[in-house]
Design a protein around this motif. Structure first.
Motif, PDB file in Angstrom:
ATOM      1  N   CYS A  89      44.699 -58.057   9.670  1.00 37.70           N
ATOM      2  CA  CYS A  89      43.692 -57.039   9.402  1.00 37.70           C
ATOM      3  C   CYS A  89      42.892 -57.832  10.928  1.00 37.70           C
ATOM      4  O   CYS A  89      41.533 -58.970   9.893  1.00 37.70           O
ATOM      5  CB  CYS A  89      43.319 -57.137   8.537  1.00 37.70           C
ATOM      6  SG  CYS A  89      42.390 -55.742   8.619  1.00 37.70           S
ATOM      7  N   PRO A  90      42.048 -57.485  11.977  1.00 36.17           N
ATOM      8  CA  PRO A  90      41.097 -58.254  12.340  1.00 36.17           C
ATOM      9  C   PRO A  90      39.497 -57.849  12.070  1.00 36.17           C
ATOM     10  O   PRO A  90      39.082 -57.900  12.475  1.00 36.17           O
ATOM     11  CB  PRO A  90      40.900 -57.851  14.004  1.00 36.17           C
ATOM     12  CG  PRO A  90      41.768 -56.557  13.972  1.00 36.17           C
ATOM     13  CD  PRO A  90      42.447 -56.886  12.912  1.00 36.17           C
ATOM     14  N   GLY A  91      39.650 -56.494  10.991  1.00 35.74           N
ATOM     15  CA  GLY A  91      38.771 -55.135  10.398  1.00 35.74           C
ATOM     16  C   GLY A  91      38.310 -54.445  11.293  1.00 35.74           C
ATOM     17  O   GLY A  91      37.980 -53.841  10.937  1.00 35.74           O
ATOM     18  N   TRP A  92      39.566 -54.316  11.923  1.00 33.87           N
ATOM     19  CA  TRP A  92      39.530 -52.328  12.552  1.00 33.87           C
ATOM     20  C   TRP A  92      40.853 -52.511  13.263  1.00 33.87           C
ATOM     21  O   TRP A  92      41.752 -53.266  12.862  1.00 33.87           O
ATOM     22  CB  TRP A  92      38.576 -52.526  14.412  1.00 33.87           C
ATOM     23  CG  TRP A  92      38.745 -53.386  14.767  1.00 33.87           C
ATOM     24  CD1 TRP A  92      38.391 -54.933  15.203  1.00 33.87           C
ATOM     25  CD2 TRP A  92      39.807 -53.472  15.739  1.00 33.87           C
ATOM     26  NE1 TRP A  92      38.487 -55.642  15.815  1.00 33.87           N
ATOM     27  CE2 TRP A  92      39.731 -54.806  16.405  1.00 33.87           C
ATOM     28  CE3 TRP A  92      40.868 -52.709  16.352  1.00 33.87           C
ATOM     29  CZ2 TRP A  92      40.165 -55.274  17.533  1.00 33.87           C
ATOM     30  CZ3 TRP A  92      41.858 -52.471  17.763  1.00 33.87           C
ATOM     31  CH2 TRP A  92      41.654 -54.271  17.853  1.00 33.87           C
ATOM     32  N   CYS A  93      41.418 -50.955  13.462  1.00 36.46           N
ATOM     33  CA  CYS A  93      42.411 -50.959  13.375  1.00 36.46           C
ATOM     34  C   CYS A  93      42.554 -50.177  14.991  1.00 36.46           C
ATOM     35  O   CYS A  93      41.794 -49.267  14.687  1.00 36.46           O
ATOM     36  CB  CYS A  93      44.045 -50.332  12.724  1.00 36.46           C
ATOM     37  SG  CYS A  93      45.431 -49.724  13.292  1.00 36.46           S
ATOM     38  N   GLU A  94      42.923 -50.125  15.871  1.00 29.28           N
ATOM     39  CA  GLU A  94      43.483 -49.159  17.466  1.00 29.28           C
ATOM     40  C   GLU A  94      44.703 -48.293  17.266  1.00 29.28           C
ATOM     41  O   GLU A  94      45.773 -48.826  17.293  1.00 29.28           O
ATOM     42  CB  GLU A  94      43.154 -50.323  18.611  1.00 29.28           C
ATOM     43  CG  GLU A  94      43.267 -49.076  19.630  1.00 29.28           C
ATOM     44  CD  GLU A  94      42.466 -49.337  21.147  1.00 29.28           C
ATOM     45  OE1 GLU A  94      42.865 -48.928  22.263  1.00 29.28           O
ATOM     46  OE2 GLU A  94      42.084 -50.811  20.636  1.00 29.28           O
ATOM     47  N   VAL A  95      44.089 -46.758  17.715  1.00 34.95           N
ATOM     48  CA  VAL A  95      45.663 -45.510  17.537  1.00 34.95           C
ATOM     49  C   VAL A  95      45.133 -45.094  18.782  1.00 34.95           C
ATOM     50  O   VAL A  95      44.491 -44.539  18.866  1.00 34.95           O
ATOM     51  CB  VAL A  95      45.600 -45.455  16.662  1.00 34.95           C
ATOM     52  CG1 VAL A  95      46.460 -43.969  16.038  1.00 34.95           C
ATOM     53  CG2 VAL A  95      46.011 -46.153  15.074  1.00 34.95           C
ATOM     54  N   ASP A  96      46.344 -45.642  20.101  1.00 34.95           N
ATOM     55  CA  ASP A  96      45.356 -44.442  21.112  1.00 34.95           C
ATOM     56  C   ASP A  96      44.142 -44.127  21.394  1.00 34.95           C
ATOM     57  O   ASP A  96      44.148 -43.013  21.333  1.00 34.95           O
ATOM     58  CB  ASP A  96      46.622 -42.549  20.665  1.00 34.95           C
ATOM     59  CG  ASP A  96      48.022 -42.433  20.449  1.00 34.95           C
ATOM     60  OD1 ASP A  96      48.002 -44.201  21.317  1.00 34.95           O
ATOM     61  OD2 ASP A  96      48.043 -41.776  20.008  1.00 34.95           O
ATOM     62  N   GLY A  97      43.852 -46.076  21.243  1.00 38.14           N
ATOM     63  CA  GLY A  97      42.265 -45.382  22.131  1.00 38.14           C
ATOM     64  C   GLY A  97      41.543 -45.615  21.256  1.00 38.14           C
ATOM     65  O   GLY A  97      40.041 -45.226  20.989  1.00 38.14           O
ATOM     66  N   GLN A  98      41.804 -44.948  19.859  1.00 41.45           N
ATOM     67  CA  GLN A  98      40.629 -44.086  18.743  1.00 41.45           C
ATOM     68  C   GLN A  98      40.216 -45.553  17.233  1.00 41.45           C
ATOM     69  O   GLN A  98      41.691 -46.280  17.690  1.00 41.45           O
ATOM     70  CB  GLN A  98      41.059 -43.379  18.290  1.00 41.45           C
ATOM     71  CG  GLN A  98      40.281 -42.077  18.992  1.00 41.45           C
ATOM     72  CD  GLN A  98      40.903 -41.059  17.629  1.00 41.45           C
ATOM     73  OE1 GLN A  98      39.935 -40.396  16.510  1.00 41.45           O
ATOM     74  NE2 GLN A  98      42.413 -40.005  17.858  1.00 41.45           N
TER      75      GLN A  98
END
Length: 302
Positions: A89-98
């Protein structure tokens, strides 16, 4: 009753707005239900216009759920045998550009299921939800009471909340939000108590407020629904994972000196603002003792 009096004392001392719900874990009978602030029976008109809405019973109203929903995904993963996910975990997660952030954008590093629950890592549960699939996660959420009003009496029910439709969850962004308890998902504190009680015992029972009715004779009421939802092994494993949240994670303040406890914290975004600041709901849903729960407890501060 002692449990009700104890809950009232805690709410009066520690809360300005919120509620406490306590269930008997064995049968989901309600042992305490407190909503604060209370209204003044001597002056109900003043309470009707008060800004903190004392006429609302907060235990029966729908709120954004947040991370207290994560045990549903954990239970679904345990049932499916999908417990091997490790996520960095880098502190965020990207899903289809979100981009979906963990609380404060804080990196959690490498986490497995136990650590993700302890640290409440949103990104992990998004990835876990992708492994499980929306159909499986939503089905378990429905089986443990989301989207269903709890019956207080034959004519009085709590709010039903909102369980997103299967069609709504075909959107990758909507499903990502759902996986950590945000988006369209809404539930009452009574529903959250019923959910956790089901997951730690293996059987979903509607929280029962009314034990008997009296007409010409005393009639004992039975649960209208008591359904197995997960295996005993899954329930036992989940209790251990949630005990880790209290011992080592975000739920440390719920630790007890002479017994064990298990549970999950949550801070839910509401989409409502006051003085330019977003309002949030703070949750704790837990049980004690952790090994063989006697009580299931939900606390909400709104």
């Amino acid at each position: 009753r002692p449990v009700q009096r104890a809950a009232e004392a805690v709410a009066g001392r520690m809360m300005t707005t919120g509620c406490i719900v306590v269930l008997d874990a064995a049968n989901a009978e309600v042992r305490a239900c407190v909503s604060v602030p209370g209204y003044d029976p001597a002056d109900p008109a003043a309470s009707l216009t008060a800004v903190d809405s004392p006429m609302l019973n907060r235990a029966f109203q729908s709120y954004a759920v947040g991370s207290v929903f994560k045990p549903v995904l954990a239970a679904a993963a345990l049932e499916a045998g999908e417990t091997g996910l490790v996520y960095t975990c880098p502190g965020w997660c990207e899903v289809d550009g979100q981009v979906f952030r963990c609380a404060g954008g804080i990196p959690h590093g490498e986490v497995d299921l136990a650590a993700a629950l302890e640290k409440s890592c949103n990104g992990y549960f998004i990835r876990l939800g992708q492994v499980l699939g929306a159909e499986q996660v939503r089905a378990l959420a429905e089986r443990v009471g989301f989207g269903q009003a709890a019956e207080l009496t034959d004519r009085f029910r709590t709010a039903a909340g909102i369980l997103p439709t299967a069609e709504a969850l075909t959107s990758s962004g909507a499903y990502a939000n759902f996986c950590f308890g945000q988006g369209e998902l809404l539930a009452t504190p009574v529903q959250v108590a019923g959910m956790l009680n089901a997951l730690v015992t293996g059987t979903w029972r509607m929280p029962l407020f009314l034990r008997n009715t009296l007409d010409e004779a005393l009639e004992t009421l039975a649960h209208r629904r008591a359904e197995p939802v997960i295996s005993e092994q899954t329930a036992q494993t989940l209790r251990g994972l949630l005990a880790g949240v209290v011992a080592n994670g975000t739920g440390r303040e719920a630790a007890l000196p002479e017994t064990t406890a298990a549970g999950k914290t949550g801070t839910a975004q509401t989409g409502q603002f006051r003085a330019g600041e977003e309002l949030k709901n703070s949750w704790f849903a837990g049980v004690f003792p952790a090994e063989q729960p006697r009580y299931t407890i939900v606390v909400l501060q709104d």
